[in-house]
Motif scaffolding. Sequence first.
Motif, short mmCIF file in Angstrom:
data_model
loop_
_atom_site.label_atom_id
_atom_site.label_comp_id
_atom_site.label_asym_id
_atom_site.label_seq_id
_atom_site.Cartn_x
_atom_site.Cartn_y
_atom_site.Cartn_z
N SER A 1 0.83 -1.21 0.00
CA SER A 1 0.00 0.00 0.00
C SER A 1 0.86 1.26 0.00
N ILE A 2 1.95 1.23 0.77
CA ILE A 2 2.86 2.37 0.85
C ILE A 2 3.57 2.56 -0.49
N THR A 3 4.06 1.48 -1.07
CA THR A 3 4.74 1.57 -2.36
C THR A 3 3.83 2.16 -3.42
N LEU A 4 2.60 1.69 -3.50
CA LEU A 4 1.67 2.19 -4.51
C LEU A 4 1.28 3.64 -4.25
N ALA A 5 1.01 3.97 -3.01
CA ALA A 5 0.62 5.34 -2.68
C ALA A 5 1.76 6.31 -2.97
N GLN A 6 2.99 5.93 -2.61
CA GLN A 6 4.13 6.79 -2.92
C GLN A 6 4.32 6.93 -4.43
N GLY A 7 4.16 5.83 -5.15
CA GLY A 7 4.31 5.88 -6.60
C GLY A 7 3.31 6.82 -7.23
N ILE A 8 2.07 6.74 -6.78
CA ILE A 8 1.02 7.63 -7.30
C ILE A 8 1.35 9.08 -6.99
N PHE A 9 1.66 9.35 -5.72
CA PHE A 9 1.86 10.73 -5.29
C PHE A 9 3.14 11.34 -5.87
N GLU A 10 4.24 10.57 -5.82
CA GLU A 10 5.52 11.11 -6.27
C GLU A 10 5.58 11.29 -7.78
N SER A 11 4.92 10.40 -8.53
CA SER A 11 5.06 10.43 -9.99
C SER A 11 3.81 10.92 -10.71
N GLY A 12 2.78 11.32 -9.95
CA GLY A 12 1.53 11.67 -10.61
C GLY A 12 0.99 10.50 -11.40
N ALA A 13 1.06 9.30 -10.78
CA ALA A 13 0.62 8.06 -11.43
C ALA A 13 1.39 7.81 -12.73
N GLY A 14 2.71 8.05 -12.67
CA GLY A 14 3.57 7.78 -13.81
C GLY A 14 3.60 8.85 -14.87
N GLN A 15 2.92 9.99 -14.63
CA GLN A 15 2.81 11.03 -15.65
C GLN A 15 3.73 12.23 -15.42
N SER A 16 4.48 12.24 -14.32
CA SER A 16 5.35 13.37 -14.04
C SER A 16 6.52 13.41 -15.02
N GLU A 17 7.15 14.57 -15.11
CA GLU A 17 8.31 14.71 -16.01
C GLU A 17 9.44 13.79 -15.58
N LEU A 18 9.63 13.65 -14.26
CA LEU A 18 10.69 12.79 -13.74
C LEU A 18 10.43 11.33 -14.10
N ALA A 19 9.18 10.91 -14.03
CA ALA A 19 8.83 9.53 -14.39
C ALA A 19 9.00 9.30 -15.89
N ARG A 20 8.61 10.28 -16.68
CA ARG A 20 8.70 10.12 -18.13
C ARG A 20 10.14 10.20 -18.64
N LYS A 21 10.94 11.06 -18.03
CA LYS A 21 12.32 11.22 -18.47
C LYS A 21 13.25 10.14 -17.92
N GLY A 22 13.05 9.81 -16.65
CA GLY A 22 14.00 8.91 -16.00
C GLY A 22 13.40 7.67 -15.38
N ASN A 23 12.11 7.38 -15.65
CA ASN A 23 11.43 6.23 -15.05
C ASN A 23 11.53 6.24 -13.53
N ASN A 24 11.68 7.42 -12.95
CA ASN A 24 11.79 7.55 -11.51
C ASN A 24 10.40 7.82 -10.94
N HIS A 25 9.81 6.81 -10.28
CA HIS A 25 8.44 6.91 -9.78
C HIS A 25 8.38 7.32 -8.31
N PHE A 26 9.54 7.46 -7.65
CA PHE A 26 9.51 7.70 -6.21
C PHE A 26 10.31 8.92 -5.78
N GLY A 27 10.73 9.73 -6.73
CA GLY A 27 11.40 10.98 -6.40
C GLY A 27 12.71 10.81 -5.65
N ILE A 28 13.39 9.68 -5.86
CA ILE A 28 14.65 9.42 -5.13
C ILE A 28 15.79 10.18 -5.80
N LYS A 29 16.50 10.95 -4.98
CA LYS A 29 17.61 11.77 -5.50
C LYS A 29 18.89 10.94 -5.59
#
Length: 284
Positions: free
Chosen positions: A49-77
């Motif tokens: 549940s935590i993994t999915l919720a973080q993925g949704i929130f951090e990546s905008g459900a996979g639609q964020s620029e970071l997710a699209r450019k770098g496949n980064n779904h969790f905002g990890i620096k």
Amino acid sequence: MQKLLITLALVLPLGSQAQITWNQKYQQYIDQYKDIAIEQMMRWKVPASITLAQGIFESGAGQSELARKGNNHFGIKCHGWGGATVYQDDDQRNECFRAYASPFESFEDHSHFLATGQRYKQLFALKQTDYKGWAHGLKAAGYATNPQYAQKLIDLIQLYKLYEYDKEKDYDKYMVQHTKNHNVGGLPLHPIKIYNKNYYIIARQGDTFHLIGQEIGISYRKIANYNERDKNDPIEEGEVIWLKKKQKKAPKEYKNRHHYVRSGESINSASSKKVRGEIIVSHL
């Protein structure tokens, strides 16, 4: 009275469940990645549940620029990272973020990041089903600077009932029970499944390597190569399409499928079907 109501609405926490509504894109994201989240939970003890919720929130459900450019779904620096990187404004301008070859590598690194990080060590003493404790613990440990971060995760988990996935205890049994439902509802995203430490999808009518590559975020040439196919080869409905270099064994759902050699098709060209788990049957 109207002014009072408006004032109350403005001071309500942004994370209040009354402020969020069901989103189809979020549900599709959950349907696509829930099997990965459960499998990661079995291996690393991070609640699905935590993994999915973080993925949704951090990546905008996979639609964020970071997710699209770098496949980064969790905002990890990039801290301690020796792999590929992508740069984006965050708390500061042009910050360094980790980049991955595929979304599921992001899921794997997220689990490893939490499980091996000293600041998150105390979270693993919590029960697997204590998603509220995990959400508040992540915020307290400094995963995010958003003051509403914990409540945002909790609201997503409760709205989409993600806590149900935390109850799973046997991944193989879960897969047997849910495999037949991989195409229920005709959702446009393919659920990503795991077998023998590899990732795959079940092809649907009209699929091509190019379309699958666009959806998953992997080069369609690579996907074709993983499956020992040409990038322009047609894909049949029901085929297993590997998303990493394929394993020797095929998933149970694909075993003993028959491929009938068609007119104009040689046994040599058809033999690759057997590698994918099908039995070659020639018409005399």
